[in-house]
Design an enzyme around this catalytic site. Structure first.
Site, PDB file in Angstrom:
ATOM      1  N   SER A   1       0.821  -1.200   0.000  1.00  0.00           N
ATOM      2  CA  SER A   1       0.000   0.000   0.000  1.00  0.00           C
ATOM      3  C   SER A   1       0.866   1.265   0.000  1.00  0.00           C
ATOM      4  CB  SER A   1      -0.963  -0.041   1.196  1.00  0.00           C
ATOM      5  OG  SER A   1      -1.998   0.897   1.035  1.00  0.00           O
TER       6      SER A   1
ATOM      7  N   ASP B   1      -8.061  -6.082  -6.346  1.00  0.00           N
ATOM      8  CA  ASP B   1      -7.859  -4.741  -5.800  1.00  0.00           C
ATOM      9  C   ASP B   1      -8.146  -3.706  -6.879  1.00  0.00           C
ATOM     10  OD1 ASP B   1      -7.097  -2.459  -4.462  1.00  0.00           O
ATOM     11  OD2 ASP B   1      -4.966  -2.963  -4.364  1.00  0.00           O
TER      12      ASP B   1
ATOM     13  N   HIS C   1      -6.397  -6.190  -1.848  1.00  0.00           N
ATOM     14  CA  HIS C   1      -5.322  -5.270  -1.487  1.00  0.00           C
ATOM     15  C   HIS C   1      -4.350  -5.890  -0.484  1.00  0.00           C
ATOM     16  CE1 HIS C   1      -3.700  -1.180  -1.225  1.00  0.00           C
ATOM     17  NE2 HIS C   1      -3.660  -1.313   0.092  1.00  0.00           N
TER      18      HIS C   1
END
Length: 460
Positions: free
Chosen positions: A179, A360, A417
Site C-alpha cells: 500500500s 484490488d 489489497h
C-alpha cells in the site's frame, strides 16, 4: 498518537534506550493470552533521535525452520505497512493479520499462521513512521513529512537493529510491504544505496531486494486508471465514467501546479465517488460484501496491558491501527511520485518484486502496469515482452508471473489489497521462490539455483 510531558518523556526515553538493545524475551514473560511459543525472538525500541527519544518500535521473529542453526547468509525480511483505507498504519497489524507466525482471531486468541513469512527467513516488523503504532514521536514536528525523512529514520533503525546481533551483519536484507509503503520501500532502498557509496564494505547495509505489494508508487499515473478500469469491469456506465474522468483531471491539474494538499483531497473525492457509484463494500477487494475485518481485533489485543508488557511496550502507550496524526503529516507527500527511486533500484540490479491482488481496484494490476510502462529503464522493453507464465501452487492456479532482469511482477489470484491475508500460503510461496530464485523466478538472475543462501555480489 501520544505526546508527553517533559518529566514523563525523560522516563520514557530511559525505557526506549533500554529496549533499543533488547534481549530475547524470557519465557516467564508469556501470559495466558499470549502463548509462550508465539513470543517474538526480540522486540523493543530503536531510537532514531537520542536527544528527544523518538523511536521506532520493532518485533523480530527468527527463521522458524532454521532455528537454532541460523546461517550467516539467511535472509532477513523487513516489513513496512503503509495503510489500507488510510495512511500511517502500523506494521504490527500485518504481524497479527497477514504474515507473522501467529494470526489473531476475532475472539482475540492467537493461532498458527499457515503461511508465515518467517518460515525460512528472519522477519522484522517496524512501526513506521514514528508516531505509528507503538512507535514514539516526542513531538509532532518530528514526524516525517516526506520520503527522505522517512528513509533517514528507517536507516538509523535498521542499522541499530543489525547492531543487536553480530550474526545479522552479513545476512541479506529484503525490504517488503504494501500500500502506502510503495513510497517507503523505494525511499529506504534508494537511501541505502546512496549511503553505501560512501561507506566501506563492512559498514554497508546488505540490501538484496525489495518487494512492493498493491502499492501507491506514482499516484498521478495510477489515479488516471480508476475510471477506465471500473468501466471495463462493468462497475460503472459511460456517464459515471465521464464524471470520474473529470474528477481525475482535477486531481492531475493539482499535481501539475504543485498544490499537493489539494491533490490529495481531489484523489479522495475520486475514490469516494467511485465507491458510491459501484456500491462496493470496499475498493480494496471488489469480491467482498464487507470490508477487511482486522482493525477492532488488533486494536483491542495490542491495548491489553499484559500484551504490552510481554512485547516490551510502555504500558501507557495507546495503540492505534492507523494514526490520523501521521496521515496528516504526510498529506502533502501522498501524491508525489517515487517511480524514479524504483528505476534507480532496478538499474543497480537490486531485485524488485511487484505483486498485486487481482481484485484490488485501488492499487491493483491495472494501476501498477500503468506506471511500470512509464519507467525509464533500459530493460523495460524486454520486461514488457517477457512471457507471462502461469503460476501454480500444489497444482492449483495461484496467479501469473512476468520477469526480466531484476524486475518481477506477480498477479495473485483470489486476493485483494491485502494479498498475504487473502492468500497466506501462496504469498509465502511467492516470497520464498522470489528470494531464492526458484521456480518461475529462476533463470535470468541466476542460472545455477540451489537451496543454499548465497550473498548477492557487492553492489558497488
Amino acid at each position: 498518537m501520544q505526546f508527553f510531558s517533559p518529566l514523563f518523556l525523560l522516563i520514557l526515553i530511559a525505557a526506549v534506550l533500554h529496549h533499543s538493545t533488547a534481549r530475547p524475551l524470557p519465557p516467564s514473560a508469556a501470559s495466558t493470552s499470549y502463548p509462550k511459543q508465539a513470543l517474538p525472538h526480540k522486540s523493543g525500541y530503536l531510537t532514531v533521535n537520542s536527544t528527544s527519544g523518538s523511536a521506532i518500535y520493532y518485533t523480530y521473529y527468527e527463521a522458524h525452520k532454521n532455528t537454532p542453526k541460523i546461517s550467516l547468509n539467511t535472509p532477513i525480511l523487513i516489513w513496512l505497512e503503509g495503510g489500507g483505507p488510510s495512511f500511517g498504519c502500523a506494521s504490527m497489524t500485518a504481524n497479527y493479520f497477514q504474515i507473522g507466525p501467529w494470526i489473531l482471531n476475532q475472539n482475540l486468541s492467537l493461532e498458527p499462521n499457515p503461511g508465515p513469512w518467517n518460515n525460512i527467513f528472519g522477519l522484522l516488523f517496524l512501526d513506521n513512521p514514528i508516531g505509528t503504532g507503538f512507535s514514539i514521536a516526542a513531538s509532532p514536528q518530528e514526524i516525517p513529512r516526506n520520503q527522505n525523512d522517512v528513509a533517514k529514520h528507517l536507516y538509523i533503525a535498521i542499522k541499530k537493529f543489525i547492531a543487536l546481533d553480530e550474526s545479522f551483519k552479513t545476512r541479506p536484507i529484503y525490504i517488503t510491504g504494501e500500500s502506502y509503503a510503495g513510497k517507503y520501500i523505494p525511499a529506504i532502498g534508494y537511501y541505502i544505496l546512496k549511503k553505501n557509496t560512501y561507506l566501506s564494505n563492512d559498514s554497508r547495509l546488505n540490501l538484496a531486494g525489495v518487494a512492493i505489494g498493491n502499492a501507491l508508487v506514482d499516484p498521478g499515473i495510477q489515479l488516471a486508471t480508476y475510471a477506465v478500469n471500473a468501466y471495463n469491469l462493468f462497475l460503472i456506465d459511460e456517464k459515471q465514467k465521464a464524471l470520474l474522468d473529470d474528477l481525475q483531471f482535477e486531481a492531475l491539474q493539482c499535481i501539475k501546479s504543485g498544490n499537493w494538499d489539494e491533490a490529495t483531497n481531489a484523489r479522495n473525492r475520486v475514490l469516494d465517488t467511485l465507491t458510491h457509484m459501484t456500491g462496493l463494500a470496499t475498493l480494496l477487494d471488489c469480491r467482498r460484501l464487507i470490508p477487511y475485518q482486522y482493525n477492532s481485533a488488533v486494536d483491542k489485543f495490542l491495548n491489553n496491558v499484559e500484551i504490552k508488557r510481554v512485547l516490551g511496550v510502555n504500558e501507557s502507550l495507546v495503540f492505534e491501527v492507523c494514526s490520523d496524526t501521521v496521515a496528516d503529516a504526510l498529506k502533502e507527500d501522498v501524491m508525489k511520485s517515487v517511480r524514479y527511486m524504483v528505476e534507480f533500484l532496478v538499474e543497480k540490479s537490486v531485485k524488485v518484486l511487484l505483486y498485486q491482488g487481482q481484485s484490488d481496484l485501488r492499487d491493483g494490476v491495472v494501476s501498477t502496469l500503468a506506471w511500470v510502462k512509464k519507467m525509464k529503464w533500459e530493460g523495460l522493453e524486454r520486461f514488457l515482452k517477457a512471457e507471462r507464465k502461469v503460476w501454480r501452487v500444489d497444482g492449483k492456479l495461484a496467479g501469473y508471473v512476468q520477469k526480466s532482469g531484476s524486475l518481477s511482477n506477480v498477479v495473485v489470484m483470489n486476493a485483494g489489497h491485502l494479498v498475504p491475508s487473502d492468500q497466506h500460503v501462496n504469498s509465502q510461496v511467492m516470497i520464498q521462490d522470489w528470494v531464492l530464485e526458484r521456480e518461475l523466478f529462476a533463470g535470468e538472475m541466476n542460472e545455477d539455483i540451489t537451496n543454499d543462501f548465497e550473498l548477492p555480489p557487492t553492489m558497488y
